[in-house]
Write a protein that holds these residues in place. Structure first.
Motif, PDB file in Angstrom:
ATOM      1  N   MET A   1       0.842  -1.192   0.000  1.00 16.67           N
ATOM      2  CA  MET A   1       0.000   0.000   0.000  1.00 16.67           C
ATOM      3  C   MET A   1       0.883   1.250   0.000  1.00 16.67           C
ATOM      4  SD  MET A   1      -2.916   1.562   0.119  1.00 16.67           S
ATOM      5  CE  MET A   1      -4.028   0.195   0.394  1.00 16.67           C
ATOM      6  N   GLU A   2       0.671   2.139  -0.970  1.00 21.66           N
ATOM      7  CA  GLU A   2       1.424   3.376  -1.064  1.00 21.66           C
ATOM      8  C   GLU A   2       0.777   4.467  -0.214  1.00 21.66           C
ATOM      9  OE1 GLU A   2       4.221   3.972  -2.670  1.00 21.66           O
ATOM     10  OE2 GLU A   2       4.405   1.924  -3.466  1.00 21.66           O
ATOM     11  N   SER A   3       1.615   5.249   0.460  1.00 22.46           N
ATOM     12  CA  SER A   3       1.099   6.339   1.287  1.00 22.46           C
ATOM     13  C   SER A   3       0.326   7.353   0.452  1.00 22.46           C
ATOM     14  CB  SER A   3       2.250   7.030   2.021  1.00 22.46           C
ATOM     15  OG  SER A   3       2.842   6.173   2.965  1.00 22.46           O
ATOM     16  N   ASN A   4       0.834   7.664  -0.743  1.00 25.38           N
ATOM     17  CA  ASN A   4       0.148   8.627  -1.602  1.00 25.38           C
ATOM     18  C   ASN A   4      -1.280   8.196  -1.915  1.00 25.38           C
ATOM     19  OD1 ASN A   4       1.904  10.785  -2.000  1.00 25.38           O
ATOM     20  ND2 ASN A   4       3.074   9.706  -3.566  1.00 25.38           N
ATOM     21  N   THR A   5      -1.468   6.916  -2.132  1.00 23.91           N
ATOM     22  CA  THR A   5      -2.790   6.414  -2.493  1.00 23.91           C
ATOM     23  C   THR A   5      -3.805   6.683  -1.391  1.00 23.91           C
ATOM     24  OG1 THR A   5      -1.796   4.672  -3.853  1.00 23.91           O
ATOM     25  CG2 THR A   5      -4.088   4.371  -3.196  1.00 23.91           C
ATOM     26  N   VAL A   6      -3.431   6.397  -0.161  1.00 22.36           N
ATOM     27  CA  VAL A   6      -4.348   6.615   0.960  1.00 22.36           C
ATOM     28  C   VAL A   6      -4.557   8.111   1.208  1.00 22.36           C
ATOM     29  CG1 VAL A   6      -4.768   6.158   3.400  1.00 22.36           C
ATOM     30  CG2 VAL A   6      -3.669   4.419   1.987  1.00 22.36           C
ATOM     31  N   HIS A   7      -3.517   8.888   1.012  1.00 21.31           N
ATOM     32  CA  HIS A   7      -3.655  10.340   1.180  1.00 21.31           C
ATOM     33  C   HIS A   7      -4.587  10.910   0.121  1.00 21.31           C
ATOM     34  CE1 HIS A   7      -1.916  14.579   1.494  1.00 21.31           C
ATOM     35  NE2 HIS A   7      -2.417  14.302   2.684  1.00 21.31           N
TER      36      HIS A   7
ATOM     37  N   THR B   1      -1.061   6.342   8.391  1.00 16.25           N
ATOM     38  CA  THR B   1      -2.351   5.855   8.886  1.00 16.25           C
ATOM     39  C   THR B   1      -2.634   6.404  10.275  1.00 16.25           C
ATOM     40  OG1 THR B   1      -2.158   3.819   7.591  1.00 16.25           O
ATOM     41  CG2 THR B   1      -3.690   3.800   9.446  1.00 16.25           C
ATOM     42  N   HIS B   2      -1.622   6.384  11.130  1.00 12.54           N
ATOM     43  CA  HIS B   2      -1.785   6.932  12.477  1.00 12.54           C
ATOM     44  C   HIS B   2      -2.167   8.412  12.412  1.00 12.54           C
ATOM     45  CE1 HIS B   2      -1.105   7.477  16.778  1.00 12.54           C
ATOM     46  NE2 HIS B   2      -0.424   8.576  16.466  1.00 12.54           N
ATOM     47  N   ALA B   3      -1.516   9.165  11.532  1.00 15.41           N
ATOM     48  CA  ALA B   3      -1.808  10.595  11.407  1.00 15.41           C
ATOM     49  C   ALA B   3      -3.227  10.830  10.900  1.00 15.41           C
ATOM     50  CB  ALA B   3      -0.792  11.258  10.478  1.00 15.41           C
ATOM     51  N   LEU B   4      -3.645  10.032   9.931  1.00  9.63           N
ATOM     52  CA  LEU B   4      -4.997  10.196   9.381  1.00  9.63           C
ATOM     53  C   LEU B   4      -6.058   9.819  10.405  1.00  9.63           C
ATOM     54  CD1 LEU B   4      -4.479   8.796   5.767  1.00  9.63           C
ATOM     55  CD2 LEU B   4      -4.696  11.191   6.464  1.00  9.63           C
ATOM     56  N   LEU B   5      -5.808   8.776  11.169  1.00  8.94           N
ATOM     57  CA  LEU B   5      -6.770   8.373  12.194  1.00  8.94           C
ATOM     58  C   LEU B   5      -6.872   9.406  13.311  1.00  8.94           C
ATOM     59  CD1 LEU B   5      -5.954   4.551  12.487  1.00  8.94           C
ATOM     60  CD2 LEU B   5      -7.935   5.618  11.380  1.00  8.94           C
ATOM     61  N   ALA B   6      -5.796  10.157  13.528  1.00 10.38           N
ATOM     62  CA  ALA B   6      -5.807  11.192  14.566  1.00 10.38           C
ATOM     63  C   ALA B   6      -6.396  12.506  14.063  1.00 10.38           C
ATOM     64  CB  ALA B   6      -4.383  11.424  15.078  1.00 10.38           C
ATOM     65  N   ALA B   7      -6.457  12.687  12.757  1.00  9.73           N
ATOM     66  CA  ALA B   7      -6.890  13.954  12.179  1.00  9.73           C
ATOM     67  C   ALA B   7      -8.287  14.393  12.622  1.00  9.73           C
ATOM     68  CB  ALA B   7      -6.818  13.889  10.659  1.00  9.73           C
ATOM     69  N   PRO B   8      -9.286  13.510  12.674  1.00 16.13           N
ATOM     70  CA  PRO B   8     -10.624  13.973  13.053  1.00 16.13           C
ATOM     71  C   PRO B   8     -10.702  14.592  14.440  1.00 16.13           C
ATOM     72  CG  PRO B   8     -10.758  11.842  11.987  1.00 16.13           C
ATOM     73  CD  PRO B   8      -9.301  12.109  12.232  1.00 16.13           C
ATOM     74  N   GLU B   9      -9.995  14.030  15.395  1.00 25.76           N
ATOM     75  CA  GLU B   9     -10.052  14.587  16.748  1.00 25.76           C
ATOM     76  C   GLU B   9      -9.291  15.902  16.842  1.00 25.76           C
ATOM     77  OE1 GLU B   9     -11.978  13.730  19.238  1.00 25.76           O
ATOM     78  OE2 GLU B   9     -12.796  12.261  17.837  1.00 25.76           O
TER      79      GLU B   9
ATOM     80  N   TRP C   1      -9.755   1.872   3.597  1.00 18.50           N
ATOM     81  CA  TRP C   1      -8.788   2.078   2.511  1.00 18.50           C
ATOM     82  C   TRP C   1      -7.483   1.330   2.784  1.00 18.50           C
ATOM     83  CZ3 TRP C   1     -10.044   7.833   3.433  1.00 18.50           C
ATOM     84  CH2 TRP C   1     -11.254   8.147   2.804  1.00 18.50           C
ATOM     85  N   VAL C   2      -7.015   1.415   4.022  1.00 17.73           N
ATOM     86  CA  VAL C   2      -5.740   0.779   4.363  1.00 17.73           C
ATOM     87  C   VAL C   2      -5.844  -0.743   4.227  1.00 17.73           C
ATOM     88  CG1 VAL C   2      -4.099   0.376   6.235  1.00 17.73           C
ATOM     89  CG2 VAL C   2      -5.014   2.674   5.861  1.00 17.73           C
ATOM     90  N   ALA C   3      -7.023  -1.273   4.437  1.00 22.13           N
ATOM     91  CA  ALA C   3      -7.214  -2.722   4.358  1.00 22.13           C
ATOM     92  C   ALA C   3      -7.344  -3.228   2.920  1.00 22.13           C
ATOM     93  CB  ALA C   3      -8.455  -3.121   5.157  1.00 22.13           C
ATOM     94  N   GLN C   4      -7.335  -2.302   1.941  1.00 16.10           N
ATOM     95  CA  GLN C   4      -7.469  -2.695   0.542  1.00 16.10           C
ATOM     96  C   GLN C   4      -6.101  -2.623  -0.153  1.00 16.10           C
ATOM     97  OE1 GLN C   4     -11.020   0.201  -0.031  1.00 16.10           O
ATOM     98  NE2 GLN C   4     -11.321  -1.377  -1.577  1.00 16.10           N
ATOM     99  N   PRO C   5      -5.402  -3.719  -0.283  1.00 17.42           N
ATOM    100  CA  PRO C   5      -4.065  -3.684  -0.906  1.00 17.42           C
ATOM    101  C   PRO C   5      -4.092  -3.265  -2.371  1.00 17.42           C
ATOM    102  CG  PRO C   5      -4.810  -5.942  -0.586  1.00 17.42           C
ATOM    103  CD  PRO C   5      -5.783  -5.074   0.143  1.00 17.42           C
ATOM    104  N   ASP C   6      -5.240  -3.432  -3.041  1.00 14.50           N
ATOM    105  CA  ASP C   6      -5.339  -3.071  -4.453  1.00 14.50           C
ATOM    106  C   ASP C   6      -6.061  -1.742  -4.659  1.00 14.50           C
ATOM    107  OD1 ASP C   6      -7.762  -3.988  -3.554  1.00 14.50           O
ATOM    108  OD2 ASP C   6      -8.241  -5.161  -5.359  1.00 14.50           O
ATOM    109  N   LEU C   7      -6.116  -0.924  -3.638  1.00 11.54           N
ATOM    110  CA  LEU C   7      -6.787   0.371  -3.734  1.00 11.54           C
ATOM    111  C   LEU C   7      -6.161   1.200  -4.850  1.00 11.54           C
ATOM    112  CD1 LEU C   7      -8.891   2.296  -2.401  1.00 11.54           C
ATOM    113  CD2 LEU C   7      -7.002   3.172  -0.999  1.00 11.54           C
TER     114      LEU C   7
END
Length: 277
Positions: free
Chosen positions: A1-7, A76-84, A117-123
């Motif tokens: 999984m590429e960081s750019n893809t999830v971003h 992933t940690h940063a994105l999960l923390a973003a909403p709070e 998204w993170v759980a989808q390796p072919d995202l």
């Protein structure tokens, strides 16, 4: 999984979600107000807090530099923390139970999507243009440099300054950037000048470094200034229905946009002003 893809997935989702919620709100009768014209309906309070917090989450996500994203675990940690971490003047006032619940639910929804998204390796997500929120130090430095180089005062530039408009400053009506192909003309001049990224400094909210291909010098509720690292051009969209250009951008627009003269700002007299602010 590429960081750019999830971003990219995060940014695309938040932009689309914001527009979806805004459309929903615009469909409410009486602009979401009760019969008294003052208080919000329950339905309205289930919508507007959501798009406000979505906008705040997007700011947090775009603090990350797309050119220098961390590895997928750190991202992933940063994105999960973003909403709070996401708050703005529109999310912090005291809310009633309905509003608070809507905000909390929207935060949870983003977290759930990140995990999906993170759980989808072919995202597979199409790339987005570069856009990054400036740090406070960067914003401060840009405001200082715009003041020194272009005479910007308290976020204002021509024609809102008390001094007369210089002859080499091109002032157009604000409509020029909403109608015709004004924005495309600005982007084309910057492309021909070899400028690929610009800075956007706003009256309030976040300031950005962004691809010139998505620059839109328009007044959309907040005054804004645009320039780049060479400091040889400036654009300014004001609340008075004007958009002004200086330096290389003014020259480029004046010489290569055939319809530019039809959009020239006629001056304060046309608007009934006795003097400039």
């Amino acid at each position: 999984m590429e960081s750019n893809t999830v971003h990219w997935a995060s940014r695309r989702y938040l932009k689309a979600r914001y527009e979806e919620l805004r459309r929903g709100y615009r469909q409410l009768p009486n602009d979401g107000r009760q019969a008294d014209g003052y208080h919000y309906t329950t339905e309205a309070k289930q919508i507007f807090p959501r798009y406000n917090v979505v906008a705040a989450i997007l700011v947090e996500v775009e603090r990350l530099d797309p050119d220098h994203l961390p590895g997928i675990d750190v991202l992933t940690h940063a994105l999960l923390a973003a909403p709070e971490a996401a708050n703005s003047p529109f999310t912090t006032p005291r809310q009633d139970e309905v509003e608070a619940g809507a905000i909390a639910d929207e935060r949870r929804l983003f977290v759930a999507n990140v995990r999906r998204w993170v759980a989808q390796p072919d995202l597979d997500i199409d790339p987005l243009p570069y856009r990054r929120v400036l740090t406070p130090a960067e914003s401060s430095a840009w405001r200082t440099s715009l003041q020194r180089r272009w005479g910007v005062r308290n976020g204002w530039w021509h024609p809102l300054l008390s001094t007369s408009v210089p002859h080499d400053v091109l002032v157009l009506t604000g409509e020029s950037m909403w109608e015709d192909d004004g924005v495309d003309q600005v982007r084309r001049v910057l492309w021909e000048l070899g400028r690929r990224r610009v800075v956007e400094v706003s009256e309030y909210g976040a300031d950005y470094l962004l691809d010139a291909a998505i620059m839109a010098p328009r007044y959309a509720g907040a005054e804004a200034l645009w320039s780049d690292e060479r400091h040889d051009w400036i654009a300014y969209a004001s609340h008075e229905g004007t958009v002004a250009f200086g330096g290389a951008l003014s020259t480029g627009l004046a010489t290569s946009w055939p319809e530019v003269h039809s959009w020239r700002w006629p001056g304060w007299h046309e608007f009934g002003h006795l003097e400039r602010p």
